[in-house]
Design a protein around this motif. Structure first.
Motif, PDB file in Angstrom:
ATOM      1  N   TYR A  35       0.805  -1.231   0.000  1.00 20.99           N
ATOM      2  CA  TYR A  35       0.000   0.000   0.000  1.00 20.99           C
ATOM      3  C   TYR A  35       0.834   1.276   0.000  1.00 20.99           C
ATOM      4  N   GLY A  36       2.143   1.134  -0.075  1.00 18.35           N
ATOM      5  CA  GLY A  36       2.987   2.316  -0.155  1.00 18.35           C
ATOM      6  C   GLY A  36       3.102   3.100   1.132  1.00 18.35           C
ATOM      7  N   LEU A  37       2.742   2.491   2.257  1.00 13.28           N
ATOM      8  CA  LEU A  37       2.902   3.170   3.541  1.00 13.28           C
ATOM      9  C   LEU A  37       4.381   3.452   3.769  1.00 13.28           C
ATOM     10  N   SER A  38       4.683   4.613   4.339  1.00 14.18           N
ATOM     11  CA  SER A  38       6.081   4.959   4.602  1.00 14.18           C
ATOM     12  C   SER A  38       6.189   5.663   5.942  1.00 14.18           C
ATOM     13  N   LEU A  99      -9.484  14.695  16.023  1.00 15.02           N
ATOM     14  CA  LEU A  99      -8.370  15.007  15.133  1.00 15.02           C
ATOM     15  C   LEU A  99      -8.821  15.956  14.026  1.00 15.02           C
ATOM     16  N   ALA A 100      -7.866  16.675  13.456  1.00 13.57           N
ATOM     17  CA  ALA A 100      -8.185  17.669  12.441  1.00 13.57           C
ATOM     18  C   ALA A 100      -8.630  17.015  11.140  1.00 13.57           C
ATOM     19  N   THR A 101      -9.516  17.665  10.428  1.00 13.68           N
ATOM     20  CA  THR A 101     -10.010  17.173   9.139  1.00 13.68           C
ATOM     21  C   THR A 101      -8.855  17.045   8.150  1.00 13.68           C
ATOM     22  N   GLY A 102      -8.801  15.893   7.464  1.00 13.93           N
ATOM     23  CA  GLY A 102      -7.801  15.663   6.428  1.00 13.93           C
ATOM     24  C   GLY A 102      -6.369  15.661   6.910  1.00 13.93           C
ATOM     25  N   SER A 103      -6.147  15.255   8.168  1.00 13.10           N
ATOM     26  CA  SER A 103      -4.804  15.356   8.761  1.00 13.10           C
ATOM     27  C   SER A 103      -4.041  14.041   8.816  1.00 13.10           C
ATOM     28  N   ILE A 104      -4.696  12.913   8.543  1.00 13.80           N
ATOM     29  CA  ILE A 104      -4.124  11.593   8.824  1.00 13.80           C
ATOM     30  C   ILE A 104      -3.857  10.835   7.517  1.00 13.80           C
ATOM     31  N   ASP A 105      -2.667  10.249   7.417  1.00 16.31           N
ATOM     32  CA  ASP A 105      -2.312   9.454   6.232  1.00 16.31           C
ATOM     33  C   ASP A 105      -2.839   8.025   6.314  1.00 16.31           C
ATOM     34  N   GLY A 132      -7.578   9.087  -0.282  1.00 18.68           N
ATOM     35  CA  GLY A 132      -6.858   7.854  -0.582  1.00 18.68           C
ATOM     36  C   GLY A 132      -6.057   7.296   0.566  1.00 18.68           C
ATOM     37  N   GLY A 133      -6.356   7.747   1.792  1.00 19.49           N
ATOM     38  CA  GLY A 133      -5.628   7.262   2.960  1.00 19.49           C
ATOM     39  C   GLY A 133      -5.854   5.780   3.204  1.00 19.49           C
ATOM     40  N   LEU A 134      -4.946   5.188   3.931  1.00 20.44           N
ATOM     41  CA  LEU A 134      -4.988   3.753   4.199  1.00 20.44           C
ATOM     42  C   LEU A 134      -5.723   3.478   5.512  1.00 20.44           C
ATOM     43  N   VAL A 135      -6.543   2.416   5.509  1.00 14.91           N
ATOM     44  CA  VAL A 135      -7.176   1.925   6.731  1.00 14.91           C
ATOM     45  C   VAL A 135      -6.784   0.465   6.911  1.00 14.91           C
ATOM     46  N   ALA A 136      -6.310   0.106   8.107  1.00 12.11           N
ATOM     47  CA  ALA A 136      -5.946  -1.281   8.409  1.00 12.11           C
ATOM     48  C   ALA A 136      -6.560  -1.678   9.746  1.00 12.11           C
ATOM     49  N   ALA A 249      -7.206  -4.532   5.068  1.00 13.19           N
ATOM     50  CA  ALA A 249      -6.619  -3.259   4.668  1.00 13.19           C
ATOM     51  C   ALA A 249      -7.152  -2.795   3.323  1.00 13.19           C
ATOM     52  N   GLY A 250      -7.206  -1.481   3.162  1.00 11.22           N
ATOM     53  CA  GLY A 250      -7.622  -0.909   1.887  1.00 11.22           C
ATOM     54  C   GLY A 250      -7.463   0.597   1.887  1.00 11.22           C
ATOM     55  N   ARG A 251      -7.355   1.147   0.688  1.00  6.63           N
ATOM     56  CA  ARG A 251      -7.315   2.587   0.523  1.00  6.63           C
ATOM     57  C   ARG A 251      -8.726   3.140   0.600  1.00  6.63           C
ATOM     58  N   TRP A 252      -8.898   4.224   1.329  1.00  7.92           N
ATOM     59  CA  TRP A 252     -10.215   4.801   1.593  1.00  7.92           C
ATOM     60  C   TRP A 252     -10.697   5.604   0.382  1.00  7.92           C
ATOM     61  N   VAL A 253     -11.963   5.504   0.104  1.00  6.29           N
ATOM     62  CA  VAL A 253     -12.588   6.284  -0.978  1.00  6.29           C
ATOM     63  C   VAL A 253     -13.608   7.239  -0.372  1.00  6.29           C
TER      64      VAL A 253
END
Length: 253
Positions: A35-38, A99-105, A132-136, A249-253
């Motif tokens: 998923y390209g997490l870094s 948490l702030a809107t749009g703040s989390i990868d 497109g953030g990741l959820v696991a 796991a998946g990328r969020w839409v």
């Protein structure tokens, strides 16, 4: 999360820290490769408890915000991980993280998603995640393949207060796919295990919120049954509990 769910581990923090299983380190590499997490990403660990899942990512250089409503567990995570500058613990729930809107990868939830209100949590995840953030979603699922594991599960059913109702296995793949929809979700399984002497096995049992604690009715009968079970199956004073560590796991839409 309902108020009862946010306080039910308050009297079990020490057992939780000492006896709950960790998560295989391979999970981080898997999420990075698939998923390209870094390590430059900011993670929120929702329902972070005492920091077991947060620590997995901290060890790999990630910045982690632990979101935990239970005061005792959150303070324990600060005691255990507070010297790590990349870790912050905040008072919040899956439905209202603060948490702030749009703040989390990326969002992770270890052994916690089954406590969440899924509809409200989905709205909150959508709010705080970057596009497109990741959820696991991660669980250690105890296996019942050996004779000992099968009898241990029956002991939990017999002595547990609401085990059948709160067992995370009640959250099946259909519910998780509906939560991620319209995004795709994949399931990957990693082997995991713990080896215990009797005191460790009892501590593992007492770390579960649905079992009677030492000062509660039913504890003595439960402990006696557990000792008989341990004596019957132990080898050289040890017993093994096996797990499948499941990662949805998946990328969020």
């Amino acid at each position: 999360m309902e108020q009862q769910n946010t306080t039910r581990f308050s009297n079990r923090v020490d057992d939780y820290v000492t006896y709950r299983p960790g998560y295989p380190g391979e999970i981080v590499g898997f999420l990075e490769k698939q998923y390209g997490l870094s390590s430059g990403n900011l993670l929120a660990d929702v329902g972070s408890g005492t920091g077991i899942s947060s620590e997995l990512f901290l060890k790999n250089g990630y910045r982690v915000i632990g979101v935990e409503p239970n005061k005792e567990m959150r303070e324990k995570s600060q005691d255990l991980l507070g010297s790590e500058p990349r870790f912050t613990a905040v008072d919040g729930t899956a439905e209202h993280t603060g948490l702030a809107t749009g703040s989390i990868d990326a969002l992770i939830a270890g052994q916690a998603f089954h406590w969440f209100d899924r509809d409200k949590t989905r709205q909150e995840f959508t709010r705080i995640l970057k596009p497109g953030g990741l959820v696991a979603l991660i669980w250690n699922e105890r296996l019942t393949t050996s004779a000992f594991e099968q009898e241990y599960d029956q002991l939990i059913i017999r002595h547990g207060k609401d085990y059948v109702q709160v067992d995370h296995r009640n959250i099946d793949l259909d519910k998780i796919e509906a939560f991620f929809s319209p995004a795709a979700v994949t399931l990957t399984v990693f082997p995991n295990h713990q080896d215990f002497d009797f005191n460790g096995l009892e501590g593992r049992l007492l770390s579960s919120s649905y079992m009677p604690a030492k000062n509660e009715p039913g504890y003595m009968a439960m402990s006696a049954d557990l000792k008989a079970l341990f004596d019957r199956y132990q080898q050289n004073g040890r017993i093994r509990i096996n797990y499948d560590t499941k990662v949805f796991a998946g990328r969020w839409v």
